[in-house]
Design a protein around this motif. Sequence first.
Motif, short mmCIF file in Angstrom:
data_model
loop_
_atom_site.label_atom_id
_atom_site.label_comp_id
_atom_site.label_asym_id
_atom_site.label_seq_id
_atom_site.Cartn_x
_atom_site.Cartn_y
_atom_site.Cartn_z
N LEU A 52 46.29 20.85 16.15
CA LEU A 52 46.51 21.56 16.93
C LEU A 52 45.43 21.80 18.61
CD1 LEU A 52 46.37 25.50 16.04
CD2 LEU A 52 48.19 23.79 16.69
N VAL A 53 44.39 21.37 18.56
CA VAL A 53 43.59 20.33 19.63
C VAL A 53 44.61 19.48 20.26
CG1 VAL A 53 42.87 18.63 18.73
CG2 VAL A 53 41.58 19.91 20.66
N SER A 54 45.32 18.17 19.97
CA SER A 54 45.66 17.42 20.96
C SER A 54 46.53 18.29 21.55
CB SER A 54 46.52 16.45 19.99
OG SER A 54 46.41 15.36 20.58
N PRO A 55 48.08 18.78 21.33
CA PRO A 55 48.41 18.67 22.27
C PRO A 55 47.95 20.93 22.98
CG PRO A 55 49.06 20.25 20.20
CD PRO A 55 48.47 18.96 20.38
N VAL A 56 47.14 21.03 22.43
CA VAL A 56 46.09 22.09 23.78
C VAL A 56 45.37 20.75 24.96
CG1 VAL A 56 45.21 24.16 23.92
CG2 VAL A 56 46.31 23.80 21.88
N ILE B 17 48.14 20.08 27.28
CA ILE B 17 48.56 20.99 28.35
C ILE B 17 47.01 20.91 29.12
CG2 ILE B 17 48.38 23.39 28.15
CD1 ILE B 17 49.73 23.37 25.64
N SER B 18 45.87 20.95 29.44
CA SER B 18 44.60 21.17 29.59
C SER B 18 44.90 19.99 30.95
CB SER B 18 43.28 21.48 29.34
OG SER B 18 41.91 21.44 29.73
N ASN B 19 44.82 19.37 30.74
CA ASN B 19 45.28 17.67 31.36
C ASN B 19 46.35 17.53 32.75
OD1 ASN B 19 42.85 16.56 29.37
ND2 ASN B 19 44.45 15.28 28.27
N GLY B 20 47.52 18.23 32.08
CA GLY B 20 48.65 18.92 33.61
C GLY B 20 47.63 19.58 33.52
N THR C 265 56.69 16.60 38.30
CA THR C 265 57.94 16.54 37.46
C THR C 265 57.22 15.96 35.85
OG1 THR C 265 60.34 15.91 38.58
CG2 THR C 265 60.24 15.31 36.80
N GLU C 266 56.57 15.05 36.37
CA GLU C 266 55.70 14.49 35.28
C GLU C 266 54.51 15.37 34.28
OE1 GLU C 266 52.56 10.71 34.96
OE2 GLU C 266 53.64 10.66 36.31
N GLU C 267 53.81 16.27 35.55
CA GLU C 267 52.73 16.81 35.33
C GLU C 267 53.63 18.02 33.91
OE1 GLU C 267 52.79 15.47 37.83
OE2 GLU C 267 50.58 15.45 38.06
N MET C 268 54.53 18.68 34.37
CA MET C 268 55.75 19.43 33.82
C MET C 268 56.20 19.80 32.77
SD MET C 268 55.25 22.28 36.19
CE MET C 268 56.11 23.61 34.48
N ASN C 269 56.14 18.19 32.58
CA ASN C 269 57.36 17.28 31.48
C ASN C 269 56.72 17.01 30.25
OD1 ASN C 269 60.21 17.24 32.42
ND2 ASN C 269 59.14 15.01 33.06
N LEU C 270 55.11 16.94 30.83
CA LEU C 270 53.90 16.55 29.68
C LEU C 270 53.18 18.70 29.63
CD1 LEU C 270 51.30 15.36 28.46
CD2 LEU C 270 49.78 15.76 30.63
N ALA D 63 55.77 22.94 23.10
CA ALA D 63 56.75 22.75 22.25
C ALA D 63 55.71 22.08 20.91
CB ALA D 63 58.32 22.52 22.61
N SER D 64 54.76 21.32 20.98
CA SER D 64 54.74 20.59 19.47
C SER D 64 53.37 21.83 19.83
CB SER D 64 53.86 19.49 20.43
OG SER D 64 52.55 18.72 18.77
N ALA D 65 52.91 22.60 19.81
CA ALA D 65 51.45 23.17 19.55
C ALA D 65 52.34 24.41 19.20
CB ALA D 65 51.06 23.95 20.83
N THR D 66 53.23 25.23 19.87
CA THR D 66 54.35 26.41 19.27
C THR D 66 54.73 25.57 17.88
OG1 THR D 66 55.30 27.14 20.49
CG2 THR D 66 56.00 27.83 18.91
#
Length: 200
Positions: A20-24, A27-30, A42-47, A53-56
């Motif tokens: 879970l640390v990778s997708p979270v 999100i922090s980076n975005g 757009t790029e930040e929102m897509n990230l 979605a991946s974390a969920t």
Amino acid sequence: MRDDSAKLATLVGSRLCHDLVSPVGAISNGLELIALAGKPGTEEMNLIEASCASATARINFFRVAFGRASGEQMIGPREARKVLEQYCGAGRLSADWQIGDDKARPEVQLAFLAFLCCESALPQGGRVQISNGEQSWRISATGPRVNVEKAIWAQLSSDRLIEDLPPSRVHFACLADLATQRNRRMKASAGEAAVTIELT
């Protein structure tokens, strides 16, 4: 494997945190990028959307695979397929839930843990099929490359935690322990292009 329960719990915790640390983190980076830019692009929102979605998806899958399972709870085919499809995402791994009726959650839990075992043998991705008969389950995986870690797969037939089992492979110990508790016989076989786990 009851004497190893404390160690098994820490391995499960490590596995969940690692996945879970990778997708979270993404999100922090975005969010940091948005803060620097002053407004979302757009790029930040897509990230952020993809990472959420991946974390969920992983949380929903892990809830079934590693969570408490009551025999009174049922999981329907649509829900099972959705959880598996979202877990696989748009990657190189796909799942084929071939069961058309509702199943008790403890049974689905065993199938999901076996799915993780099969996933571990497909470093380049592939397809995992889950089917069942009247009193049996069959989880089989095929792919361009099958890599069976013999020492890890030996955990499926052991009543003790194997030495130095990595958190990334804790599902092997969980499956072996729960299958024993639920009086399920398990047989694992592997070839050059496929692996199969049968629970009867």
